[in-house]
Scaffold this active site. Structure first.
Site, PDB file in Angstrom:
ATOM      1  N   LYS A  23       0.860  -1.183   0.000  1.00  0.00           N
ATOM      2  CA  LYS A  23       0.000   0.000   0.000  1.00  0.00           C
ATOM      3  C   LYS A  23       0.897   1.235   0.000  1.00  0.00           C
ATOM      4  O   LYS A  23       1.801   1.351   0.837  1.00  0.00           O
ATOM      5  CB  LYS A  23      -0.899   0.011   1.235  1.00  0.00           C
ATOM      6  CG  LYS A  23      -1.708   1.294   1.424  1.00  0.00           C
ATOM      7  CD  LYS A  23      -2.417   1.324   2.760  1.00  0.00           C
ATOM      8  CE  LYS A  23      -1.480   1.486   3.931  1.00  0.00           C
ATOM      9  NZ  LYS A  23      -0.869   2.847   4.021  1.00  0.00           N
ATOM     10  N   ASP A  53      -5.948   0.404   8.648  1.00  0.00           N
ATOM     11  CA  ASP A  53      -5.664   0.182   7.229  1.00  0.00           C
ATOM     12  C   ASP A  53      -6.439  -0.995   6.639  1.00  0.00           C
ATOM     13  O   ASP A  53      -6.351  -1.234   5.433  1.00  0.00           O
ATOM     14  CB  ASP A  53      -4.168  -0.066   7.014  1.00  0.00           C
ATOM     15  CG  ASP A  53      -3.358   1.219   6.968  1.00  0.00           C
ATOM     16  OD1 ASP A  53      -3.948   2.297   6.752  1.00  0.00           O
ATOM     17  OD2 ASP A  53      -2.130   1.157   7.150  1.00  0.00           O
TER      18      ASP A  53
END
Length: 269
Positions: free
Chosen positions: A15, A126
């Site tokens: 990410k 997240d």
């Protein structure tokens, strides 16, 4: 969402926070964020099969827990299921690349689990965006995730081998800033991205000055834009084409540094 290459192998993509605006702080101590998130065509790899054992290997296996502290175990337990998982840990950690959250999200995708938002947030801020694993605008404390259209971007990720504690970075943060504009304009996205921020970059550099060296090295290697991802210490540089990114990654393969060329938003045109 990245498809597995076969029935048992699942990519947990890195990410990358292309932007990270810290816009406020809540009464419970959590910060409100506004972040443009992309995912790479590289990451950790999970091999999933029947059973319940968790094994970890790969170049960054050292230090990753295999007990109930591991987010993969916690995510599968929250889903009410078990699987045997062999984690090939290819991303450095902690690194600002969402590695543990992306691993857990890949495990949830592998079993087809549909956890609610509250359960995902209980695992980590997240988790919602990593479960989507697609270009997104992430807001709030991570609970608001909206898909966005982003072109394919050619990048180099560089981690200098230094762990930067997230708590220390937020503790050094001074003040808050405005959110991103609501509309991503047409045209060259790098021009727009250049006007955005990662508000954690300056405090993280105060904690680990080598981040400034990484950003300077990316710029010297030809990056059109260089910025830290997440709370660090991994930084990214954006390049005009794959060949330029590959050449820069080779140039930045310094002792103790991890440097990889990759494509962000690989399914985009």
């Amino acid at each position: 969402m990245p498809p597995p290459s076969d029935g048992t192998r699942h990519l947990a993509p890195a990410k990358v926070n292309l932007t990270l605006h810290v816009t406020g702080r809540r009464a419970d101590g959590r910060h409100d964020l506004d972040s443009l998130v992309a995912f790479a065509d590289l990451g950790d790899v999970l091999h999933v099969s029947p059973g319940d054992a968790l094994t970890i290997d790969g170049p960054f296996a050292n230090g990753v827990p295999v007990d109930d502290r591991n987010l993969i175990r916690r995510a599968l337990a929250a889903a009410g299921t078990t699987r045997a998982v062999d984690l090939d840990k290819r991303l450095p950690h902690p690194a600002g690349l969402g590695g543990g959250s992306s691993d857990a999200a890949a495990a949830l995708r592998a079993v087809g689990a549909d956890l609610g938002l509250d359960a995902l947030m209980a695992l980590g801020a997240d988790l919602p965006v990593c479960l989507a694993a697609a270009p997104s605008r992430m807001r709030g404390a991570g609970e608001r995730v909206d898909p966005v259209a982003l072109p394919r971007l050619h990048a180099v990720l560089v981690n200098p081998g230094v762990a930067v504690p997230t708590g220390a970075v937020f503790a050094a943060l001074e003040g808050h800033g405005p959110p991103m504009p609501d509309v991503l304009p047409a045209g060259d996205p790098l021009d727009w991205l250049g006007g955005m921020r990662n508000d954690l970059q300056a405090p993280a550099t105060g904690v680990a000055s080598v981040i400034a060296d990484v950003l300077a090295a990316l710029t010297a290697a030809g990056a059109r834009l260089s910025r830290m991802s997440g709370s660090g210490a991994t930084c990214f540089g954006l390049f005009p084409d794959p060949a330029a990114a590959e050449a820069a990654a080779r140039r930045l393969d310094y002792p103790g540094w991890w440097a990889r060329a990759c494509t962000l938003n690989p399914s985009a045109p």
